[in-house]
Design a protein around this motif. Sequence first.
Motif, short mmCIF file in Angstrom:
data_model
loop_
_atom_site.label_atom_id
_atom_site.label_comp_id
_atom_site.label_asym_id
_atom_site.label_seq_id
_atom_site.Cartn_x
_atom_site.Cartn_y
_atom_site.Cartn_z
N VAL A 1 -8.09 -3.16 9.39
CA VAL A 1 -6.89 -2.91 8.58
C VAL A 1 -5.82 -2.26 9.43
CG1 VAL A 1 -7.84 -0.75 7.70
CG2 VAL A 1 -6.00 -1.83 6.47
N THR B 1 -10.63 -5.02 0.21
CA THR B 1 -9.29 -5.11 0.80
C THR B 1 -8.38 -4.02 0.25
OG1 THR B 1 -9.49 -7.48 1.21
CG2 THR B 1 -7.25 -6.60 1.04
N LYS B 2 -8.37 -3.86 -1.07
CA LYS B 2 -7.52 -2.83 -1.70
C LYS B 2 -7.97 -1.43 -1.28
CE LYS B 2 -6.53 -5.53 -5.84
NZ LYS B 2 -6.76 -5.59 -7.28
N SER C 1 0.33 -3.26 4.43
CA SER C 1 -0.81 -3.26 5.34
C SER C 1 -1.36 -4.69 5.37
CB SER C 1 -1.88 -2.26 4.91
OG SER C 1 -2.50 -2.67 3.73
N VAL D 1 -5.05 -6.85 6.15
CA VAL D 1 -6.51 -6.67 6.22
C VAL D 1 -7.15 -7.99 6.62
CG1 VAL D 1 -8.59 -6.02 4.95
CG2 VAL D 1 -6.41 -4.90 4.43
N ASN E 1 -2.34 -0.49 8.54
CA ASN E 1 -1.40 -0.01 7.54
C ASN E 1 -0.12 0.35 8.27
OD1 ASN E 1 0.09 1.28 5.57
ND2 ASN E 1 -1.69 2.29 4.66
N SER F 1 -7.11 -0.52 2.33
CA SER F 1 -5.67 -0.36 2.46
C SER F 1 -5.22 0.99 1.93
CB SER F 1 -4.93 -1.47 1.71
OG SER F 1 -5.11 -2.70 2.34
N ALA G 1 0.83 -1.21 0.00
CA ALA G 1 0.00 0.00 0.00
C ALA G 1 0.86 1.25 0.00
CB ALA G 1 -0.93 -0.01 1.20
N ALA H 1 -3.12 0.03 -4.37
CA ALA H 1 -2.74 -1.11 -3.55
C ALA H 1 -2.69 -2.38 -4.39
CB ALA H 1 -3.74 -1.28 -2.41
#
Length: 200
Positions: A70, A46-47, A80, A82, A72, A50, A12, A18
């Motif tokens: 999450v 998820t992306k 990161s 998740v 990071n 992040s 990330a 990400a």
Amino acid sequence: MVKIFSLAIVLAPPNGSATILTSASDLSSFSFYQRGSVAEFISFFTKTVSERTPQGQRSSIQENLYTAHVYNRGGAEQLSAVLIADQEYPVRPAFSLLTKLLDDFIGKVPQATYKTPAAISFPEINTYLQKYQDPRQADAIMKVQQELDETKIILHKTIESVLQRGEKINDLVDRSNELSMQSKMFYKTAKKQNSCCVIM
């Protein structure tokens, strides 16, 4: 029922998109026909979480019946982690698990491989997914990592948290030029109906 649906390690970068480096999921509670769509949503979610969580912070983001936790970490690795679970999965064990997962990943996977996620081998993520379905397993980690007590965890629950201080959603509805009078009345009536039926 306490359930982890997905664990992921994500590259990330602060000003970039990400990339999921490795992940594991347990979608057995969904029907066979839903699993493809659920997997796509989990990857997207998820992306997104992040990218939107500032480096060095932990956040819990609730979406319908699911919560994404999450962490990071940022730093030189720009990683990161998740965890997507149901709402019943406790926050503290979730973040303990994410911290342990990142530590293990950084220790076993060379940073040079981050550019080619397909070449990354980290089967331990599947073990973490299975072992920590029971959040009590993460309690042992929590005892070692008391830093979590001092960490500020941001929980985004409803649209109310997005609004500025002192601003109420009712005031926004009243001021909105885009809503017809009928929509405004519907909102107020629905809110009144819902507020009268609270069961204690």
